[in-house]
Every structure is written in C-alpha cells, then in structure tokens.
Design a protein around this motif. Structure first.
Motif, PDB file in Angstrom:
ATOM      1  N   TYR A  70       0.847  -1.188   0.000  1.00  0.00           N
ATOM      2  CA  TYR A  70       0.000   0.000   0.000  1.00  0.00           C
ATOM      3  C   TYR A  70       0.885   1.242   0.000  1.00  0.00           C
ATOM      4  O   TYR A  70       1.699   1.440   0.915  1.00  0.00           O
ATOM      5  N   GLU A 171      -2.565  -0.133  -4.171  1.00  0.00           N
ATOM      6  CA  GLU A 171      -1.695  -1.288  -3.958  1.00  0.00           C
ATOM      7  C   GLU A 171      -0.671  -1.355  -5.084  1.00  0.00           C
ATOM      8  O   GLU A 171      -1.034  -1.451  -6.264  1.00  0.00           O
ATOM      9  N   PRO A 249      -6.571  -2.126  -3.886  1.00  0.00           N
ATOM     10  CA  PRO A 249      -6.103  -3.066  -2.852  1.00  0.00           C
ATOM     11  C   PRO A 249      -7.102  -4.196  -2.643  1.00  0.00           C
ATOM     12  O   PRO A 249      -8.319  -3.982  -2.670  1.00  0.00           O
TER      13      PRO A 249
END
Length: 293
Positions: A70, A171, A249
């Motif tokens: 992240y 991500e 993500p």
C-alpha cells in the motif's frame, strides 16, 4: 463512495433538500427528516474521515523507490501508447473518463440515464520513473468536467487528460523483481537437472576422454558452465527495468486517484469529513430538542 468523492462538496446538497422539506412540512412530523440528516451525516463523516486518515498517514514515494504494498505516488498522467482513448459523447482525447447521458424530455417512457466509465490502464510519471495505473474500482477526483444539453438530453463528462497532475493511493505490485540468492540456487539446480535429462548432449559437451561417463572433474566443469549460464541470465534480469502497477487493494483499503497533490487531497477530505460531522451534530441536537417537546 466512488460517486461521493467525485462530487466532493456536492455531497452537502442533501442537507439543503432535507432543510427544504423540513420547512415545507410545517406542523407535520419533522423528527424523521432531522434524524435522517443526523444519521446520514455521521455515516458520511466516517467515510470521508477514514479516507482522509489513509491519505494523511501514507508517505509519498517515488515510482522507483516505492515498496511493494500500500503506497502513494504523485506525478503527471501520461498515455500508455497505442490507440488514444476518447470520451463517449464529447470525443475528447483522454486517459480516463466517467460519462453520463440523461433524458430530460416530457415523454415519461423515454426517461433513462446511462453511464460509462473507462478502466483502461494509463501511466503515472515522476522524475524517477513511471508506474502503470489500473483505475478499475478507484475513487476518482478528475480535473476536467463539462455539462451540456443537446435537445432533450443532458450530458456530463469527467475526464483525466495527458499531462494532468496525478496522485494515486493504492496497492503497488511489481513484475520482474530482481532475482534473490535462493532464486539463483533454484535456477542452477533446474539447469543441471535439465542437462542430466539430456545425457547425449551432456556427454558430447563435457566427456573429454570419451569413456561414456562423466568423471568428478568433468562434472565440475559442467557445473561451472551451468553456473556461468545462470549468472548471465540473472544479470539480464537485474538490468531490465522493473514493471510496476498501482491497482485496487485486495483488502478493501481506499484506492484514490486525484489531480490534487497529496496535501490538497488530505485537506479536502478532512474538510468534507468535519463539515458532515458538524451538520450531523446540529441535526442530532435538534432531534433531541424535538423529542423533549
């Protein structure tokens, strides 16, 4: 939340509508509307504040130094190459778009709204390199927007253009990571096993005395040749540029794309969060006042 982020301050308009209904009700029951404003404001505060904390707490990294996981990057939007993307109604060259068409004529049977959103990849460039952005599932705050009418239809387009400032929080996945020491050992063993499976070629290359089998010295020569081959392959991998992409993500954390800087994005989310909190508090206090009376 995707639409909420795109509308930004427009998310405060429902309070004005509830206030208008409240005023028009007169002596009718007003508590449900006030309570709805309080609950809705609380939920919106929680959404915007959660996104604000993720933006504020994640350090900005360059595309080359960003660690897998992240992260957030800031640079400029760039086309990926190939055929240019065009918005569906205005036919504007762009990298991403969200377009809507709504019929506003008098014929009820024709009333409808259609929406289009692109998920094509584009690039984020900074002074150190680039990263591919996969916008599917992102909360997008675009720099450009236009609304116009054509007969009984109203069109709205939001888009990201090449050269726009670009902030992405998501991500980071890397393809083509540099080989590790264990990878080298595994590749060396794999190469030797493949050579053993082809005994004819192995003996032709390393059986110096022609006795049909490899001595310890000849096997060591074969092992050194395999090691040299694997080292050359890994040098090529190490010299190749890393391919990186920012995407949604998998764990549900916010995926945000904006034309604003990281600081401006955090500031905007914080102000939206506390505006909703203040309005929710006022509505809650008025609900208590109505209950007491």
């Amino acid at each position: 939340m995707r639409t909420l982020l795109e509308y930004g301050w427009g998310t405060l308009l429902p309070y004005a509508l509830l206030l208008l209904l409240y005023w028009r009700l007169g002596s009718a029951p007003q508590l449900p509307f006030v309570a709805s404003a309080s609950l809705g404001g609380l939920l919106l505060w929680a959404c915007f504040y959660r996104h604000y904390r993720h933006v504020a707490d994640t350090p900005t990294a360059t595309t080359r130094a960003a660690a897998q996981g992240y992260t957030e990057c800031y640079g400029a939007a760039a086309a990926p190459g190939g055929k240019p993307l065009l918005s569906p109604y205005g036919k504007r060259p762009c990298l991403w778009y969200h377009a809507e068409c709504q019929y506003q004529g008098r014929e009820y049977q024709q009333r409808h709204r259609e929406s289009h959103r692109s998920d094509d990849a584009f690039r984020l460039l900074d002074q150190r390199g680039e990263v591919v952005v996969l916008p599917a599932g992102a909360l997008v705050d675009s720099r450009h927007q236009q609304r116009w009418r054509d007969g009984d239809y109203r069109y709205t387009e939001h888009w990201i253009a090449a050269g726009d400032p670009l902030y992405v929080l998501g991500e980071l996945q890397r393809a083509g990571e540099h080989p590790r020491r264990q990878d080298f050992r595994d590749d060396l063993q794999l190469t030797l096993n493949q050579w053993k499976d082809d005994q004819h070629t192995l003996l032709r290359r390393f059986d110096r005395n022609g006795d049909g089998q490899l001595s310890a010295e000849e096997w060591e020569q074969a092992r050194q040749a395999a090691q040299t081959q694997v080292q050359a392959m890994h040098r090529e991998l190490a010299a190749a540029p890393l391919g990186s992409q920012l995407q949604q993500p998998a764990d549900g954390r916010p995926f945000i794309i904006s034309w604003r800087s990281p600081q401006d994005t955090a500031r905007r989310l914080r102000r939206l969060a506390w505006c909703h909190a203040a309005l929710a508090t006022l509505a809650a206090l008025h609900s208590v006042k109505l209950l007491l009376h």
